[in-house]
Design an enzyme around this catalytic site. Structure first.
Site, PDB file in Angstrom:
ATOM      1  N   TYR A  64     -31.908  -5.018  22.245  1.00 24.19           N
ATOM      2  CA  TYR A  64     -31.597  -6.427  22.454  1.00 24.19           C
ATOM      3  C   TYR A  64     -32.103  -6.993  23.784  1.00 24.19           C
ATOM      4  O   TYR A  64     -32.889  -7.929  23.811  1.00 24.19           O
ATOM      5  CB  TYR A  64     -30.086  -6.651  22.351  1.00 24.19           C
ATOM      6  CG  TYR A  64     -29.534  -6.370  20.979  1.00 24.19           C
ATOM      7  CD1 TYR A  64     -29.835  -7.197  19.899  1.00 24.19           C
ATOM      8  CD2 TYR A  64     -28.730  -5.268  20.749  1.00 24.19           C
ATOM      9  CE1 TYR A  64     -29.343  -6.944  18.638  1.00 24.19           C
ATOM     10  CE2 TYR A  64     -28.235  -4.993  19.480  1.00 24.19           C
ATOM     11  CZ  TYR A  64     -28.536  -5.832  18.434  1.00 24.19           C
ATOM     12  OH  TYR A  64     -28.060  -5.572  17.179  1.00 24.19           O
ATOM     13  N   PRO A  75     -27.484 -12.796  13.408  1.00 23.20           N
ATOM     14  CA  PRO A  75     -27.246 -12.919  11.963  1.00 23.20           C
ATOM     15  C   PRO A  75     -26.431 -14.169  11.652  1.00 23.20           C
ATOM     16  O   PRO A  75     -25.729 -14.717  12.509  1.00 23.20           O
ATOM     17  CB  PRO A  75     -26.426 -11.655  11.626  1.00 23.20           C
ATOM     18  CG  PRO A  75     -26.518 -10.775  12.836  1.00 23.20           C
ATOM     19  CD  PRO A  75     -26.712 -11.694  14.001  1.00 23.20           C
ATOM     20  N   HIS A  77     -25.734 -10.879  18.445  1.00 21.77           N
ATOM     21  CA  HIS A  77     -25.537  -9.530  17.923  1.00 21.77           C
ATOM     22  C   HIS A  77     -25.291  -8.461  18.986  1.00 21.77           C
ATOM     23  O   HIS A  77     -24.774  -7.381  18.668  1.00 21.77           O
ATOM     24  CB  HIS A  77     -26.765  -9.148  17.094  1.00 21.77           C
ATOM     25  CG  HIS A  77     -26.484  -8.197  15.982  1.00 21.77           C
ATOM     26  ND1 HIS A  77     -25.444  -7.303  15.994  1.00 21.77           N
ATOM     27  CD2 HIS A  77     -27.124  -7.998  14.801  1.00 21.77           C
ATOM     28  CE1 HIS A  77     -25.454  -6.591  14.886  1.00 21.77           C
ATOM     29  NE2 HIS A  77     -26.464  -6.991  14.140  1.00 21.77           N
ATOM     30  N   SER A  81     -23.192   3.477  11.560  1.00 23.88           N
ATOM     31  CA  SER A  81     -22.202   3.421  12.626  1.00 23.88           C
ATOM     32  C   SER A  81     -21.963   4.799  13.230  1.00 23.88           C
ATOM     33  O   SER A  81     -21.819   5.795  12.517  1.00 23.88           O
ATOM     34  CB  SER A  81     -20.887   2.864  12.070  1.00 23.88           C
ATOM     35  OG  SER A  81     -19.861   2.960  13.038  1.00 23.88           O
ATOM     36  N   SER A  98     -29.295  -3.399   5.891  1.00 24.96           N
ATOM     37  CA  SER A  98     -27.938  -3.164   6.378  1.00 24.96           C
ATOM     38  C   SER A  98     -26.936  -3.524   5.299  1.00 24.96           C
ATOM     39  O   SER A  98     -27.101  -4.528   4.608  1.00 24.96           O
ATOM     40  CB  SER A  98     -27.659  -4.002   7.636  1.00 24.96           C
ATOM     41  OG  SER A  98     -26.360  -3.747   8.140  1.00 24.96           O
ATOM     42  N   GLN A  99     -25.925  -2.690   5.154  1.00 27.82           N
ATOM     43  CA  GLN A  99     -24.802  -3.043   4.301  1.00 27.82           C
ATOM     44  C   GLN A  99     -23.700  -3.622   5.191  1.00 27.82           C
ATOM     45  O   GLN A  99     -23.286  -2.996   6.165  1.00 27.82           O
ATOM     46  CB  GLN A  99     -24.253  -1.831   3.542  1.00 27.82           C
ATOM     47  CG  GLN A  99     -23.077  -2.209   2.661  1.00 27.82           C
ATOM     48  CD  GLN A  99     -22.406  -1.047   1.945  1.00 27.82           C
ATOM     49  OE1 GLN A  99     -21.482  -1.234   1.176  1.00 27.82           O
ATOM     50  NE2 GLN A  99     -22.850   0.170   2.203  1.00 27.82           N
TER      51      GLN A  99
END
Length: 667
Positions: free
Chosen positions: A85, A98, A338, A455, A554-555
């Site tokens: 980032y 997002p 994010h 994660s 991504s879920q």
């Protein structure tokens, strides 16, 4: 509940492990097999062998990383945060922030919009009280060491963080609840590109829903009654980060009024964006004359970027962690910065908010404070010189071009959901990832490097690592599925289960702290710290290709019918964010129109056909004991699949894809 929570906080989570060098290098070589040529693989293999020798550079860097890790609660956190980032200069909208779409509301007029907004404000502030008192129940792992507590730090950054732009590098500013300076008691309300300070605590009392509604009405009326146009300063936050940093410096130098306004925005709890109507003509497909309802794709664009400077893009402040969006037409959602937190923390917040708001509807009316006791919301003022005015116009134009270049498509697949792969003993997420791989292969005749966030919250300050879904096993299955009748349904099913098994293995290793991407990043950074020239392994074409994430996936699971969207991370790539519900699947696909090889609707429609095809295959074969045993692999089937090659014709309707959309096959 608080007592139990405090006990959990006092019990430290384990530190993130550092994987062994040998295992990481083996996994790295496996991860590139499906995306590089055989000749390139041999070159990379030689580099890896040299790097990993007992007296090689890799061993030296690994030992340095082990020393570094012993001094940190989480050795990768700051390295990852900067790399992912803070060092990225791209504009935040589309490229980083997002958007999330919530269930559509129905407002008959602006009054209903503001009453809904008032209830939302109360719900957010209620949740913040829980966070501030550390009374939030500890999340726990639901599989793989089930019940293990997870790191909760991301939740505590939702309302006390801000991304400060920098010319060289951004800074994630996080205020502590233990700080001696007073905690903010105000939010910022954005309406028609203007910003207002709304104090949510007055005379040591939090405002009631009715009081908040009355204050929101004051804001709306003051803007509607003011004929003097205001400079849309918020659009500056949509610029490249170094450019916005320079503009912010100019604002700070220009006048103390600007400094005060910036300070109030940067310290606020969150931002509420009251959006104006977006016409149904902004739907993905032009609606019929009788339809005035906006589709999922149009609402996703509103949350992701605001639909452009003529609509609501200037009604944002993209640096703030949480921006809640409530549209005049009932579109609701948020845009979040994010860097402080992953989607799971935001999703948990949203689920709490919507449940809370349903409960509030059933309560008796609250006693309203006298309006004469409430100070009028303060409008933020700006002193903007001519250079900044020109800069605002330029950034508006550039942002509009960036938005026009973004191709978004929302797929609602309603034939089945995550219950189906569960019934046939497959991981729903692994099943979905294989669907994405086959979809890409059918369109482009090759597989590409794929990012799926995993994660690592089982560890202190854990954020994410990468599940690399593009495997040799996935490629063998994709070849088989596009080879017509050259392989039987039984053989295709065996290859699918092999690919599912490999994907699940990578997932488990990654969430347990043994992924490869963070480790390779750490080794690369150790070379920088030691003043060593970048090692050859990181200059290699394979490493560049491995980190060119053409598929960024991504879920974001939720019990609610929500959808999350973001842009691709490379110019020739796709973003694919999905929510697996028990009986349906929602996927938001993004790409850039400037890349002739990608088209979001093509990908989304092919994904639907892929899900049909996988269902049909599984139903034909069933879940027999023979197929379950097939996960051990069949070398003859694997050899046959490899021999099929990479050049099968993509099986997709000519109405969806023209030949100009095809990419050259990697050879």
């Amino acid at each position: 509940m608080i007592y139990v929570c405090l006990i959990d906080h006092q019990k430290p989570l384990p530190r993130l492990p550092v994987p062994t060098l040998d295992e990481t290098l083996k996994k790295y070589l496996h991860s590139i097999k499906a995306v590089v040529s055989a000749e390139q693989y041999k070159r990379t293999n030689r580099l890896v062998e040299e790097f990993g020798k007992p007296d090689g550079l890799g061993t030296k860097l690994h030992e340095e990383l082990l020393k570094f890790a012993r001094t940190k609660d989480n050795w990768v956190y700051n390295l990852w945060l900067e790399d992912m980032y803070l060092l990225n200069k791209l504009p935040l909208p589309i490229n980083s922030n997002p958007g999330m779409v919530l269930p559509r509301m129905s407002f008959e007029d602006s009054s209903e919009q503001l009453r809904f907004a008032a209830r939302l404000l109360s719900a957010v502030l209620d949740y913040k009280v829980i966070i501030d008192s550390h009374a939030l129940p500890i999340d726990r792992a639901r599989s793989r060491e089930k019940g293990q507590p997870l790191c909760m730090e991301q939740y505590y950054r939702l309302f006390n963080s801000y991304r400060l732009p920098g010319i060289e590098k951004d800074t994630l500013v996080v205020s502590s609840s233990e700080s001696l300076s007073p905690q903010p008691q105000h939010i910022i309300v954005a309406y028609r590109n203007q910003f207002f300070v709304l104090d949510v605590v007055v005379n040591n009392t939090r405002l009631s829903n009715d009081n908040m509604y009355a204050q929101l009405r004051r804001i709306v009326r003051s803007v509607e009654e003011c004929e003097e146009p205001e400079e849309p300063v918020g659009i500056l936050t949509a610029a490249r980060r170094d450019r916005w940093a320079r503009a912010r410096g100019t604002l700070m130098e220009e006048d103390s009024v600007n400094r005060d306004s910036l300070d109030l925005i940067e310290r606020c709890i969150f931002i509420l964006c009251l959006d104006e109507m977006v016409p149904a003509s902004k739907n993905h497909h032009v609606p019929t004359q009788t339809s005035n309802i906006r589709d999922d794709t149009s609402m996703a664009k509103q949350m992701l970027h605001g639909h452009g400077s003529k609509y609501n893009t200037c009604n944002r402040w993209f640096d703030k962690t949480m921006q809640f969006v409530i549209g005049e037409d009932g579109s609701c959602g948020l845009c979040y910065e994010h860097s402080p937190a992953e989607g799971i923390a935001v999703t948990q917040l949203i689920e709490h908010l919507l449940k809370y708001m349903e409960e509030v509807k059933k309560r008796k009316l609250e006693r309203m404070q006298s309006m004469c006791d409430l100070p009028y919301p303060k409008k933020l003022r700006w002193k903007v010189n001519q250079d900044l005015k020109r800069e605002i116009l330029t950034i508006q134009s550039e942002t509009d071009r960036m938005i026009a270049n973004t191709d978004l498509y929302v797929l609602r697949y309603d034939k089945y959901g995550k219950n189906f792969p569960k019934q046939i003993n497959m991981s729903p997420d692994a099943y979905m990832q294989l669907a994405l791989q086959l979809t890409y292969y059918r369109i482009h005749n090759c597989l590409v490097s794929t990012y799926e966030s995993a994660s690592i919250r089982r560890f202190r300050a854990g954020r994410v690592d990468n599940i690399r879904a593009c495997t040799e096993e996935a490629l063998n299955w994709a070849k088989a599925m596009t080879a017509g009748n050259q392989l039987s349904a039984d053989e295709k099913m065996t290859l699918l289960r092999n690919a599912i098994k490999k994907q699940t293995e990578i997932l488990v290793q990654t969430i347990l702290g043994y992924g490869i991407d963070n480790h390779l990043l750490g080794l690369r950074q150790m070379a920088v710290e030691l003043g060593i020239e970048k090692p050859e392994i990181f200059k290699d074409e394979s490493y560049n290709r491995a980190n060119h994430f053409t598929l960024s996936t991504s879920q974001v699971p939720s019990s609610l019918d929500t959808l999350t969207c973001y842009g691709p991370v490379v110019p020739d790539g796709y973003g694919a964010c999905y929510n697996l519900q028990p009986d349906f699947i929602v996927v938001c696909v993004s790409s850039f129109l400037s890349c002739g090889a990608t088209k979001s609707e093509v990908f989304g429609r092919q994904l639907a056909m892929t899900l049909d095809e996988m269902h049909d295959l599984c139903m034909r074969i069933g879940n027999s004991s023979d197929q379950t045993a097939g996960v051990r692999g069949d070398s003859a089937i694997q050899t046959k699949a490899k021999a099929l090659g990479k050049t099968h014709t993509a099986d997709i309707s000519s109405q969806l894809l023209t030949s100009t959309h095809r990419q050259k096959v990697v050879t």
